[in-house]
Structures are given as structure tokens and as C-alpha cells.
Design an enzyme around this catalytic site. Sequence first.
Site, PDB file in Angstrom:
ATOM      1  N   LYS A  49      93.887 -26.806  50.207  1.00 24.77           N
ATOM      2  CA  LYS A  49      94.846 -25.822  49.682  1.00 24.77           C
ATOM      3  C   LYS A  49      95.573 -26.391  48.469  1.00 24.77           C
ATOM      4  O   LYS A  49      96.223 -27.421  48.541  1.00 24.77           O
ATOM      5  CB  LYS A  49      95.860 -25.415  50.749  1.00 24.77           C
ATOM      6  CG  LYS A  49      96.761 -24.265  50.274  1.00 24.77           C
ATOM      7  CD  LYS A  49      97.600 -23.703  51.397  1.00 24.77           C
ATOM      8  CE  LYS A  49      98.898 -24.423  51.594  1.00 24.77           C
ATOM      9  NZ  LYS A  49      99.884 -24.250  50.511  1.00 24.77           N
ATOM     10  N   ASP A  76      96.995 -21.211  46.734  1.00 28.34           N
ATOM     11  CA  ASP A  76      98.190 -20.609  47.355  1.00 28.34           C
ATOM     12  C   ASP A  76      99.266 -20.406  46.295  1.00 28.34           C
ATOM     13  O   ASP A  76     100.191 -21.205  46.170  1.00 28.34           O
ATOM     14  CB  ASP A  76      98.673 -21.555  48.470  1.00 28.34           C
ATOM     15  CG  ASP A  76      99.810 -20.952  49.283  1.00 28.34           C
ATOM     16  OD1 ASP A  76     100.042 -19.736  49.187  1.00 28.34           O
ATOM     17  OD2 ASP A  76     100.467 -21.713  50.014  1.00 28.34           O
ATOM     18  N   LYS A  78     100.856 -17.293  45.974  1.00 30.81           N
ATOM     19  CA  LYS A  78     101.748 -16.226  46.474  1.00 30.81           C
ATOM     20  C   LYS A  78     102.164 -15.304  45.330  1.00 30.81           C
ATOM     21  O   LYS A  78     103.351 -15.133  45.029  1.00 30.81           O
ATOM     22  CB  LYS A  78     102.985 -16.817  47.161  1.00 30.81           C
ATOM     23  CG  LYS A  78     102.638 -17.717  48.348  1.00 30.81           C
ATOM     24  CD  LYS A  78     103.888 -18.217  49.053  1.00 30.81           C
ATOM     25  CE  LYS A  78     103.588 -19.134  50.211  1.00 30.81           C
ATOM     26  NZ  LYS A  78     103.018 -20.438  49.836  1.00 30.81           N
ATOM     27  N   ASP A  81     104.033  -9.726  41.216  1.00 32.97           N
ATOM     28  CA  ASP A  81     104.395  -9.257  39.872  1.00 32.97           C
ATOM     29  C   ASP A  81     103.949  -7.792  39.772  1.00 32.97           C
ATOM     30  O   ASP A  81     103.491  -7.217  40.776  1.00 32.97           O
ATOM     31  CB  ASP A  81     103.697 -10.137  38.815  1.00 32.97           C
ATOM     32  CG  ASP A  81     104.489 -10.209  37.512  1.00 32.97           C
ATOM     33  OD1 ASP A  81     105.006  -9.158  37.070  1.00 32.97           O
ATOM     34  OD2 ASP A  81     104.593 -11.305  36.942  1.00 32.97           O
ATOM     35  N   THR A 140     107.020 -19.112  56.799  1.00 33.38           N
ATOM     36  CA  THR A 140     107.277 -19.766  58.097  1.00 33.38           C
ATOM     37  C   THR A 140     108.600 -20.525  58.084  1.00 33.38           C
ATOM     38  O   THR A 140     109.097 -20.944  59.124  1.00 33.38           O
ATOM     39  CB  THR A 140     106.123 -20.731  58.463  1.00 33.38           C
ATOM     40  OG1 THR A 140     105.663 -21.341  57.264  1.00 33.38           O
ATOM     41  CG2 THR A 140     104.996 -20.019  59.118  1.00 33.38           C
ATOM     42  N   ARG A 220     102.332 -31.659  55.950  1.00 34.63           N
ATOM     43  CA  ARG A 220     103.033 -32.909  56.274  1.00 34.63           C
ATOM     44  C   ARG A 220     102.687 -33.472  57.646  1.00 34.63           C
ATOM     45  O   ARG A 220     102.850 -34.669  57.870  1.00 34.63           O
ATOM     46  CB  ARG A 220     104.542 -32.675  56.128  1.00 34.63           C
ATOM     47  CG  ARG A 220     104.954 -32.551  54.663  1.00 34.63           C
ATOM     48  CD  ARG A 220     106.321 -31.950  54.497  1.00 34.63           C
ATOM     49  NE  ARG A 220     106.354 -30.544  54.889  1.00 34.63           N
ATOM     50  CZ  ARG A 220     107.407 -29.753  54.764  1.00 34.63           C
ATOM     51  NH1 ARG A 220     108.518 -30.244  54.262  1.00 34.63           N
ATOM     52  NH2 ARG A 220     107.350 -28.474  55.135  1.00 34.63           N
TER      53      ARG A 220
HETATM   54  O1  C5P Z   1     103.820 -29.527  55.150  1.00 33.72           O
HETATM   55  P1  C5P Z   1     103.615 -28.232  55.875  1.00 33.72           P
HETATM   56  O2  C5P Z   1     102.536 -28.259  56.920  1.00 33.72           O
HETATM   57  O3  C5P Z   1     104.909 -27.625  56.361  1.00 33.72           O
HETATM   58  O4  C5P Z   1     103.060 -27.296  54.706  1.00 33.72           O
HETATM   59  C1  C5P Z   1     102.841 -25.965  54.855  1.00 33.72           C
HETATM   60  C2  C5P Z   1     102.124 -25.451  53.649  1.00 33.72           C
HETATM   61  O5  C5P Z   1     101.878 -24.083  53.890  1.00 33.72           O
HETATM   62  C3  C5P Z   1     102.908 -25.532  52.339  1.00 33.72           C
HETATM   63  O6  C5P Z   1     101.955 -25.777  51.311  1.00 33.72           O
HETATM   64  C4  C5P Z   1     103.516 -24.163  52.165  1.00 33.72           C
HETATM   65  O7  C5P Z   1     103.635 -23.754  50.832  1.00 33.72           O
HETATM   66  C5  C5P Z   1     102.482 -23.283  52.886  1.00 33.72           C
HETATM   67  N1  C5P Z   1     102.977 -22.023  53.460  1.00 33.72           N
HETATM   68  C6  C5P Z   1     103.972 -21.946  54.420  1.00 33.72           C
HETATM   69  N2  C5P Z   1     104.370 -20.734  54.910  1.00 33.72           N
HETATM   70  C7  C5P Z   1     103.786 -19.614  54.487  1.00 33.72           C
HETATM   71  C8  C5P Z   1     102.774 -19.673  53.534  1.00 33.72           C
HETATM   72  C9  C5P Z   1     102.363 -20.925  53.030  1.00 33.72           C
HETATM   73  O8  C5P Z   1     104.490 -22.977  54.843  1.00 33.72           O
HETATM   74  N3  C5P Z   1     104.133 -18.452  55.021  1.00 33.72           N
END
Ligand code: C5P
Length: 239
Positions: A49, A76, A78, A81, A140, A220
Site C-alpha cells: 500500500k 491509498d 482517498k 474532489d 478507523t 505499524r
Molecule cells: O499503522 P496502521 O496499521 O495503523 O496503518 C493503517 C494504514 O491504513 C494507514 O496507512 C492509514 O492511512 C490506512 N487507513 C486507515 N483507515 C482507513 C483507511 C486507511 O487507517 N479507514
Amino acid sequence: MTGYPDSEDQSVAVDDSVRQRLALALDVDDLVQAHRLAVALRPWFGVAKVGLELFSSDGPDAIGALRDLGYSVFLDLKLFDIPTTVNRSTKVLGSLGVEYLTLHALGGPDMLKAGVEGLAEGADRAGLPQPTSLAVTVLTSDDTAPPHIVPNRVRVALEGGCGGIVLAASDLQTARELAPRLKRVVPGIRLAGEAKHDQARAATPQEAVANGADLLVIGRAVTKAEDPLAAAAAIAAAV
Ligand code: C5P
């Protein structure tokens, strides 16, 4: 991230059907670092991603480099516009060889339709397979959205012709009931007992899969783990 052991030396490869359900969030701001992570974690991840951070620093080069490593690329951005702008940019993005692209459902069905069509046309013109447009429902990190928002955004995703949605694990059941044919992509994944960072609605890989997630986005939980390769192996084992 530095100092990854060479995972290529280990007999760790998991089934490709598992790798294609795990997306590695390369949330770093340079391609050298992203490449290093992508190589080290390739035995467990089939999807890479590219988010706002990496696309801001390296743009289309990041997509090409990850494709060259054999990854399916999940872009990703998002997008949100006016429909014309989204249509023009998705035509370009579709020609780069991405497998997934996110658009924000908040943009409404007309904006999503413009994006879905642009992405398909861009891929078509470049002779590439059709990518999947994913509508982001509610982040999230947000646990304040009123209960009607997720069902509304799932309906918008359907009306806009998207192939999937991005949603928190806690919203999976709602999505399964309203739109069983949409691919369900779930970020905010954490191994039990690990730090949640800014994810207010995190879930374990087991919970997400049991509730019907098709693709797990892992950032992470692996990249900031004390032992990233062991964390990746534990997540893959849960899937
Ligand atoms: O580090 P972590 O597992 O929290 O990363 C989550 C990834 O998913 C990030 O790249 C974030 O931008 C993406 N994301 C998210 N929630 C969403 C859509 C994408 O956390 N609804």
C-alpha cells in the site's frame, strides 16, 4: 526502519492466497526505505500500500518499483474532489498499474462513478487489467461517526459502482448485510495486547477475518514491531 534481516534466506514463504489478503502499508517518505521494507516482508505480503506520504515523495516511481518486486499495488490517496477532477486524475492513476485505488465515499455517488470510470479507462488505454476502486467509509481513527454514516456510505459505494470498501472491523457485519458483493478491506489491525497508536477501532487479524474481511491492511503492527518479521509471520498465521 533499518537493520532488517534478510527474510529471503528463511524458509518462511506462506501460501499466495494468504499473501494476496495482506496489504503492507508502506507509510514512509522515501522509496529506499519503502523498498527495503517491501523486500524484507515479501514472504508474507502480496499487496503493497502506497499512501499519501510515499506518493508525495516518490509518486509513480514508487508504484513501478513495487510492481517490479512482484507486489500488487494498493494506492491509498482517498480522493475527494469534484467529479471532473477525480475522473481526470484516476485516468492517469489507472495507467500506472495499480490494483486498488481508494476514493472517499464522502464525495458521493457521482464523484465515485467519475473515479471508477476514469480508473477503468486509464487501465484499459494502457492495456492493463481492470483495477478495483475502493470507497473509504469512515476512518478507523474516528470513533465519533453516528451509526447511520457507515450504512449510508456503503450504499454510496454501491451506487458509485465501486468494487470494494475500506471499513473498520467493527463495521464488517453491516457491510456484509448491505453489500455482500463488495470486497471488504480492513485497516487498524493489531496483534492482541499491542499498541493501538491512533486507531480508535482496532481489531486483531483473527477478529477481522472471522467477521468477513477480504484484505487486511497492516502498518505499524509490523513496521514498528520489535521483530517485524515475527509479527508478519504471526499475522499471516492468523489468516
Ligand atoms: O499503522 P496502521 O496499521 O495503523 O496503518 C493503517 C494504514 O491504513 C494507514 O496507512 C492509514 O492511512 C490506512 N487507513 C486507515 N483507515 C482507513 C483507511 C486507511 O487507517 N479507514
